[in-house]
Structure formats: C-alpha cells, structure tokens
Motif scaffolding. Structure first.
Motif, PDB file in Angstrom:
ATOM      1  N   ARG A   1      -1.486  -2.586  -4.076  1.00 49.45           N
ATOM      2  CA  ARG A   1       0.600  -3.555  -3.925  1.00 49.45           C
ATOM      3  C   ARG A   1       0.998  -3.632  -5.021  1.00 49.45           C
TER       4      ARG A   1
ATOM      5  N   HIS B   1       6.236   1.583  -7.095  1.00 52.95           N
ATOM      6  CA  HIS B   1       6.171   3.101  -7.750  1.00 52.95           C
ATOM      7  C   HIS B   1       7.375   2.912  -8.232  1.00 52.95           C
TER       8      HIS B   1
ATOM      9  N   ARG C   1      13.122   6.914  -3.191  1.00 53.90           N
ATOM     10  CA  ARG C   1      13.521   6.404  -2.605  1.00 53.90           C
ATOM     11  C   ARG C   1      13.255   4.944  -4.028  1.00 53.90           C
TER      12      ARG C   1
HETATM   13  C1  LIG Z   1       1.756   1.496  -2.268  1.00 52.71           C
HETATM   14  S1  LIG Z   1       2.651   0.428  -1.226  1.00 52.71           S
HETATM   15  C2  LIG Z   1       3.242  -0.334  -2.831  1.00 52.71           C
HETATM   16  C3  LIG Z   1       3.277  -2.180  -1.964  1.00 52.71           C
HETATM   17  C4  LIG Z   1       4.032  -2.914  -0.580  1.00 52.71           C
HETATM   18  N1  LIG Z   1       5.393  -3.152  -1.812  1.00 52.71           N
HETATM   19  C5  LIG Z   1       3.341  -3.614  -0.246  1.00 52.71           C
HETATM   20  O1  LIG Z   1       4.285  -4.136   0.245  1.00 52.71           O
HETATM   21  O2  LIG Z   1       2.050  -3.501   0.179  1.00 52.71           O
HETATM   22  C6  LIG Z   1       3.726   1.459  -1.067  1.00 52.71           C
HETATM   23  C7  LIG Z   1       4.917   0.961  -0.461  1.00 52.71           C
HETATM   24  O3  LIG Z   1       5.992   0.261  -1.014  1.00 52.71           O
HETATM   25  C8  LIG Z   1       7.398   0.607  -1.137  1.00 52.71           C
HETATM   26  N2  LIG Z   1       7.819   0.634  -2.436  1.00 52.71           N
HETATM   27  C9  LIG Z   1       7.247   0.486  -3.414  1.00 52.71           C
HETATM   28  N3  LIG Z   1       7.671   1.537  -4.511  1.00 52.71           N
HETATM   29  C10 LIG Z   1       9.111   1.511  -4.406  1.00 52.71           C
HETATM   30  C11 LIG Z   1      10.093   1.688  -4.938  1.00 52.71           C
HETATM   31  N4  LIG Z   1      10.213   2.462  -6.358  1.00 52.71           N
HETATM   32  N5  LIG Z   1      11.519   1.581  -3.961  1.00 52.71           N
HETATM   33  C12 LIG Z   1      11.385   1.383  -2.713  1.00 52.71           C
HETATM   34  N6  LIG Z   1      11.065   0.978  -1.899  1.00 52.71           N
HETATM   35  C13 LIG Z   1       9.038   1.216  -2.646  1.00 52.71           C
HETATM   36  C14 LIG Z   1       7.347   2.221  -0.265  1.00 52.71           C
HETATM   37  O4  LIG Z   1       7.922   1.405   1.277  1.00 52.71           O
HETATM   38  C15 LIG Z   1       6.508   2.403   0.261  1.00 52.71           C
HETATM   39  O5  LIG Z   1       5.803   3.113   0.850  1.00 52.71           O
END
Ligand SMILES: C[S@@+](CC[C@H](N)C(=O)[O-])C[C@H]1O[C@@H](n2cnc3c(N)ncnc32)[C@H](O)[C@@H]1O
Length: 342
Positions: free
Chosen positions: A141, A144, A192
């Motif tokens: 969760r 990045h 992104r």
């Molecule tokens: C490991 S998950 C992180 C947690 C996610 N937000 C969740 O609700 O479970 C990775 C996803 O979160 C989103 N994400 C993570 N970091 C991001 C960032 N810096 N900018 C945009 N999207 C991000 C992308 O969709 C990515 O594929």
C-alpha cells in the motif's frame, strides 16, 4: 499530490552530524507492532497511500513484515503461475480476500488477476532463481516517490522486509518508498509520479542522478581492480556521497555500500585510521537501514573495531611481501652480476 520540496543541499559533514544526533538505540520489532506509526488513507485517483500518524525521526522503524505469499521458481515458461495459484489456494479465506483486494495496475489485462496483483506489488529477494517474487499485504500500500522518505530493505536471514524513515517526517505527510532505479534521469525513470524530482524536473537533477550512477559503477569497477585506482576510488566515494546529499537522496543502504568501498580503498592504501573512519560511517548507515542485528551492520562493526580482519588487509600484506621478496632477489642478482662480470 504535492510532496514537500527536496531537502536543502546538505554538506557531507552535516549529513553525518544528523546521523550522530539520531537515536541509534536498537529498535525492537515489538515497538513497531505496539504502535503502528502510519495509517492508510484513500487518495482521489490513487487508491490507498500511507501517511505518518506521528512525527518520525531518521531511522525510526515504520514497518517490518513477512510476505503473505512468495514464489521462487526455476522452471521454464509459465510454471511460476501454477506455483502462484497453488500458494494462493493454500492461504486462509481471509488472507485470500486481503490479497485479492490489493491493487492491480496491469491495465492491459481485461480484468483483475492474481498475476496482475503480483506484478503491481511484489518485490524481488535476490534469489538465484529464474522467477522470484514476494508479496506483502502492508508494504503493497506504500506509494512510490523518486525522492522517497523511507528506506526499504530485505533481510534474507529473517525473511522480512523493513521500512525505516530515511529523513525526519512530520505527522500527516505521505510515506513513500521507491520502485524504480532512482539514479537515472527523469525520462529514463518513466514513473508517473508527483514527487518534487518529477513535478519540477530540472537539468541539474538529471545530471546529478546520472553522475551518481556513473560513479557507483566506477566505484564497483575500481573495487574489483584490487590494488589499482585506489585513490580514484576513494575520491569517487566522497563525490557520490556529496551528490546524494545535494540531490536529497537518502538511499541509506547504497551509502553503506559506498562507505564499505571507501573503507577498502583506504585499507588497500595502508591507511588504517581512514579505513576505520569509513567503516564507522558505513556502520551508522547500516544500523539505520537494517537495524543492529543485520549481518552487514555486524560486519561493519567488526571492521570498525578491527579493520585488519578484512581480506583486503591480508591481500595487501601478501602483495607487499611479494614485492619485498622481488626487490631483495633482484638486488642480490645485481650484486652477483656486478661482482662476477665487472
Ligand atoms: C504498490 S501499489 C501502491 C499502493 C496503491 N496506491 C494502492 O492503493 O494499493 C502501486 C500502484 O500505486 C500507484 N502509484 C504508486 N506510486 C505512485 C506515484 N508516485 N504516482 C502515481 N501512481 C502511483 C500506481 O498505480 C502503482 O501501480
């Protein structure tokens, strides 16, 4: 979401002042379990993200977690998929639904899949196998950032991932780790992202990051060369650490590795006092990144106390002995030649 700006340019020495002042007492796993210092919140258009519930100091443990499932497979083709599904089936129903609720960002697939969830969230554990992926319920969760405020490390001995604060963090701030190689310019990172490094791309930042990567590679090469380029190696270590400071990249375990290289370069030059200084710095970074019980932390502590225990010390001593023997033999040969023929 706008993250706070990069740390102001910090000098090499000021970073260590910061380390010196940090709380270096061992942090127990129970401390983390008792009071979780973060909470997950829903962000518009970004799913969940982790936010600090209280102020965090450099090195504070945020999370220690074991994988909910892991796949390591040496087979060819899609064999790992069978492994993934059978491991998923072996989980309790509650665990299965927690895994299924994780984000799947593989948009090319028409619907959510276990494979998509794995690829969106897994980490590698550096196992010597063809397919290696570990999945975590909480770590997954964390979003990045190209300027992360967390340091993430995998401990192969305990089978746990560890997140620590890589800088002081204020309550309410987002806690971010990183998924991509940060020592690349903005275009190459292709993530992104709304971190300061991406929101305000700058030529200076791009130059610094590519130079950090070039120096890291050059240090590794000089390390392999044993008794060549020792001064250049040590200069590169100092430069890369300065650039990391300037760029606001904490990367504690990279810093630890660079300090260990600095220690080796100093040792190979026969400078024990300097090699102890490097080992001490490396130990501080290792302790912050991995904790006191990690094998790298213990190794650097030992090198700090007795640098001559490093194999490079013996190597240099042997090399010196070889040179001394060579000079003695050549001198005797010269004297014999002079007496006999002149
Ligand atoms: C490991 S998950 C992180 C947690 C996610 N937000 C969740 O609700 O479970 C990775 C996803 O979160 C989103 N994400 C993570 N970091 C991001 C960032 N810096 N900018 C945009 N999207 C991000 C992308 O969709 C990515 O594929």
């Amino acid at each position: 979401m706008l993250r706070r700006p990069l740390l102001p340019c910090k000098a090499w020495s000021s970073h260590f002042r910061c380390l010196k002042n940090s709380r270096l007492a061992p942090r127990l796993v129970s401390e983390v379990a008792r009071e979780r210092p973060f909470e997950f919140v829903k962000e518009e258009g970004r799913g969940l993200s982790a936010r600090a519930k209280r102020d965090l100091s450099l090195g504070d443990v945020v999370l220690i977690e074991q994988p909910v499932l892991a796949v390591e497979n040496n087979g060819k083709g899609d064999e790992w998929k069978e492994d993934l599904h059978s491991r998923y089936e072996a989980l309790s129903e509650e665990r299965q639904s927690q895994v299924w609720n994780l984000h799947d960002a593989c948009l090319q697939k028409p619907e959510k899949s276990l494979e998509g969830i794995l690829f969106t969230n897994c980490i590698g554990r550096n196992l010597p196998v063809r397919f290696d992926a570990a999945l975590f319920l909480e770590l997954s969760r964390f979003n990045h950032s190209c300027s992360p405020n967390l340091e993430q490390t995998w401990n192969a001995d305990t089978g746990e991932v560890r997140l620590v604060a890589a800088e002081p963090v204020k309550a309410g701030e987002e806690l971010c780790t990183h998924y991509v190689e940060l020592r690349l310019d903005r275009a190459e990172r292709r993530q992104r992202c709304e971190c300061p490094a991406c929101a305000q791309p700058s030529e200076e930042s791009d130059k610094r990051r590519t130079e950090i990567k070039r120096l890291a590679e050059s240090i590794e090469k000089d390390r392999q060369d044993r008794l060549k380029n020792m001064e250049r190696g040590e200069r590169s270590v100092k430069r890369v650490l300065k650039l990391l400071d300037k760029e606001g990249l904490h990367l504690l375990s990279w810093r630890k590795t660079h300090c260990l290289a600095g220690m080796e370069f100093a040792l190979r030059q026969g400078d024990l006092a300097k090699s102890i200084q490097w080992a001490r710095k490396g130990h501080q970074y290792a302790r912050l990144a991995h904790g006191p019980d990690h094998r790298d932390t213990k190794m650097l502590l030992q090198l700090m106390e007795d640098p001559s225990s490093h194999p490079d010390f013996q190597f240099r001593t042997d090399e010196m002995k070889d040179w001394t023997a060579y000079v003695v033999v050549m001198s005797i040969a010269f004297v014999v030649f002079t007496v006999l023929y002149i």
